[in-house]
Design an enzyme around this catalytic site. Structure first.
Site, PDB file in Angstrom:
ATOM      1  CG  HIS A   1      -2.094   0.851   1.176  1.00 47.18           C
ATOM      2  ND1 HIS A   1      -2.439   1.725   2.192  1.00 47.18           N
ATOM      3  CD2 HIS A   1      -3.042   1.024   0.221  1.00 47.18           C
ATOM      4  CE1 HIS A   1      -3.534   2.380   1.872  1.00 47.18           C
ATOM      5  NE2 HIS A   1      -3.919   1.986   0.679  1.00 47.18           N
TER       6      HIS A   1
ATOM      7  CE  LYS B   1      -1.402   4.788  -1.482  1.00 51.04           C
ATOM      8  NZ  LYS B   1      -2.134   4.245  -0.329  1.00 51.04           N
TER       9      LYS B   1
ATOM     10  CG  ASP C   1      18.113  13.684  -9.581  1.00 51.81           C
ATOM     11  OD1 ASP C   1      18.054  12.655 -10.283  1.00 51.81           O
ATOM     12  OD2 ASP C   1      18.212  14.833 -10.071  1.00 51.81           O
TER      13      ASP C   1
ATOM     14  CG  HIS D   1      -7.403   8.447  -0.199  1.00 49.33           C
ATOM     15  ND1 HIS D   1      -6.085   8.356  -0.617  1.00 49.33           N
ATOM     16  CD2 HIS D   1      -7.892   7.187  -0.244  1.00 49.33           C
ATOM     17  CE1 HIS D   1      -5.803   7.106  -0.915  1.00 49.33           C
ATOM     18  NE2 HIS D   1      -6.868   6.370  -0.701  1.00 49.33           N
TER      19      HIS D   1
ATOM     20  CE  LYS E   1      -4.015   6.614   3.134  1.00 52.33           C
ATOM     21  NZ  LYS E   1      -5.129   7.014   2.253  1.00 52.33           N
TER      22      LYS E   1
ATOM     23  CG  ASP F   1       0.368  14.999  23.981  1.00 52.41           C
ATOM     24  OD1 ASP F   1      -0.859  15.030  24.207  1.00 52.41           O
ATOM     25  OD2 ASP F   1       1.140  14.202  24.548  1.00 52.41           O
TER      26      ASP F   1
END
Length: 517
Positions: free
Chosen positions: A180, A182, A187, A415, A417, A422
């Site tokens: 999952h 991404k 470079d 979407h 996440k 604190d």
């Protein structure tokens, strides 16, 4: 057919299915395609400086030991950032994604990889195979370029037809484990890490969905950590070159290039290309006043062979649970899919009783793309509200049909996440707060311990929880859930839904599927 033969078939067919699945469970590691790709590693910064090297150097000199962060919440900006750093790359592009859609932005970004390869840039593209099904001709075409290598995570060896279905049945347990992650790394100088896949809805260019996601663009030492993670996945036993599963074709590459050239002139491509023209130089340099610098930033991920030989203490969920459990005053959670489990829910309620303020934004039933996940969230929702957790559910907006499906179309409103503890310890990445992210899929993200970055994530939470975007959940006089709208209107049941969808979610809630949500 005689009754006796039917009775025999009634016994034989289930036994054959059990034997098929059982063989896959016992021999999964031996049934998967062998990892036949030659090892390769992040390219060192040697030789002439690339455009990214030159543009990053003065910023890194001014902030030694720190990583710069640019927040990418706007979809078109997120698309343009990937395009801009790809156009400025002179050495390497390392790209890994769970979903790469066969649509206009997917094709435009594939063209960016091809154009970079034409300049001599080495391109490594790693995709999760489950969602790459049907893309083989395009990915094989790109892989035909000598500077481009395409690999698949946990692939299915049979690429279509009956034999693919048979293999999926046999390997139902091992195929369930997906990558999952991404990341888009240029470079080894700039990395984009977050929740976005590659596709139209993730870049806010479709008018039939209201979508919110978040990436972080990094410049500095944390990029090395992202590259190390990429290398670990690229060279792992779970990854196979796509050309080991299908033959390459130069003719297919030529056809793909013609298609990409035609699509670049379509009206659907105009918003993306216009934003790229506005951000054609490195966004981190051109917008350096927007960079936030910190020495307390790290890129983290699950091990690529999470389910084979990696101890649980190395899993990302272990770190996340420890971080959330350290809250002393306040916790803010953003998760499209929120299924805490019985133990997690009780832990949140106990923390709330200790006086810790807890706020949560997730998708409403009307906004979610996976009704099965909402059925898991539904059973934990009321106890959290009763304990005083502030729960917000994002509204369904835009011209969608309002049909949530069991396994998803990735067209949900929310979407992003992320979480914040604190006001300073936070995470942004691919990890949903649900069992699938915790124990089934591999995940990746950015962790930080910085009050300035925490303030920026608080702003994102406040934007999502605003009354014109989210319902606030509460209890009526009889102790039943109700949804408060921005104009003060109260809903007695899931807003923006019809009875059949609510009934479907109730039925799904009866199934023992929570571990897969």
């Amino acid at each position: 057919m005689s009754k006796a033969r039917l009775r025999r078939l009634a016994w034989i067919l289930p036994l054959l299915l059990v034997a098929l699945v059982g063989s896959g469970w016992l021999l999964a590691d031996h049934l998967t395609p062998a990892a036949s790709g030659a090892p390769s590693w992040t390219l060192p910064a040697s030789g002439p400086a690339t455009p990214l090297d030159r543009e990053a150097a003065p910023l890194l000199t001014a902030h030694p030991g720190q990583t710069g962060v640019l927040w990418l919440s706007d979809g078109l900006d997120a698309f343009a950032a990937r395009s801009a750093i790809s156009q400025r790359a002179g050495r390497s592009l390392d790209v890994m994604y769970y979903i790469w859609k066969d649509d206009i932005p997917g094709h435009l970004l594939a063209d960016q990889l091809y154009q970079a390869a034409q300049r001599g840039v080495r391109v490594r593209l790693l995709l999760d195979d489950l969602n790459a099904h049907g893309l083989d001709p395009h990915m094989l075409a790109i892989a035909a370029h000598p500077n481009i290598d395409v690999r698949l995570y946990n692939p299915i060896r049979n690429r279509g037809g009956f034999w693919r279905l048979l293999e999926m049945l046999q390997r139902v347990f091992s195929i369930n484990q997906r990558m999952h992650n991404k990341a888009w790394i240029a470079d080894n100088q700039v990395a984009i890490i977050g929740g976005r896949n590659i596709g139209a809805e993730y870049f806010n260019a479709r008018d039939d969905v209201n979508f919110r996601d978040l990436d972080l663009m990094l410049l500095g030492p944390a990029v090395n950590q992202a590259s190390t993670i990429f290398d670990q996945y690229w060279n792992s036993q779970a990854v196979v070159p796509i050309d080991a599963l299908n033959p390459q074709s130069q003719a297919e590459l030529d056809r793909l290039l013609l298609r990409l050239e035609r699509e670049s002139r379509l009206s659907q491509a105009a918003p993306y290309l216009a934003r790229v023209r506005q951000r054609i130089t490195l966004p981190a340099v051109r917008q350096s006043h927007r960079l936030q610098w910190s020495a307390s930033i790290a890129v983290v991920a699950d091990p690529p062979l999470k389910h084979r030989n990696s101890p649980r203490q190395d899993w990302l969920v272990t770190r996340i649970i420890a971080n959330l459990g350290s809250a002393a005053e306040r916790m803010q959670l953003i998760s499209p899919y929120f299924v805490p489990g019985q133990d997690g829910n009780q832990a949140l309620i106990a923390m709330r009783r200790q006086g810790i303020a807890i706020e949560l934004v997730t998708n409403s039933l009307g906004a979610t793309d996976v009704a099965a996940v909402h059925s898991g969230w539904k059973r934990y929702r009321q106890p959290l509200v009763e304990a005083g957790v502030q729960v917000f559910e994002l509204k369904r907006r835009g011209r969608r049909a309002g049909i949530a499906v069991p396994f998803g179309s990735s067209a949900a409103s929310l979407h992003t996440k992320a979480y914040l503890v604190d006001g300073r310890r936070g995470f942004v990445g691919s990890f949903n707060l649900d069992p699938r992210s915790a124990t089934v899929n591999t995940e990746m993200g950015v962790v930080f311990d910085d009050p300035v970055l925490g303030q920026r994530l608080q702003q994102e939470f406040a934007w999502l929880a605003a009354s014109d975007r989210s319902y606030r959940l509460g209890l009526d006089q009889q102790g039943r859930l109700q949804w408060r709208d921005g104009d003060g209107h109260l809903h007695a049941h899931e807003p923006d839904t019809r009875w059949w969808l609510r009934g479907w979610v109730w039925l799904l809630g009866l199934l023992p599927i929570e571990s897969q949500l």
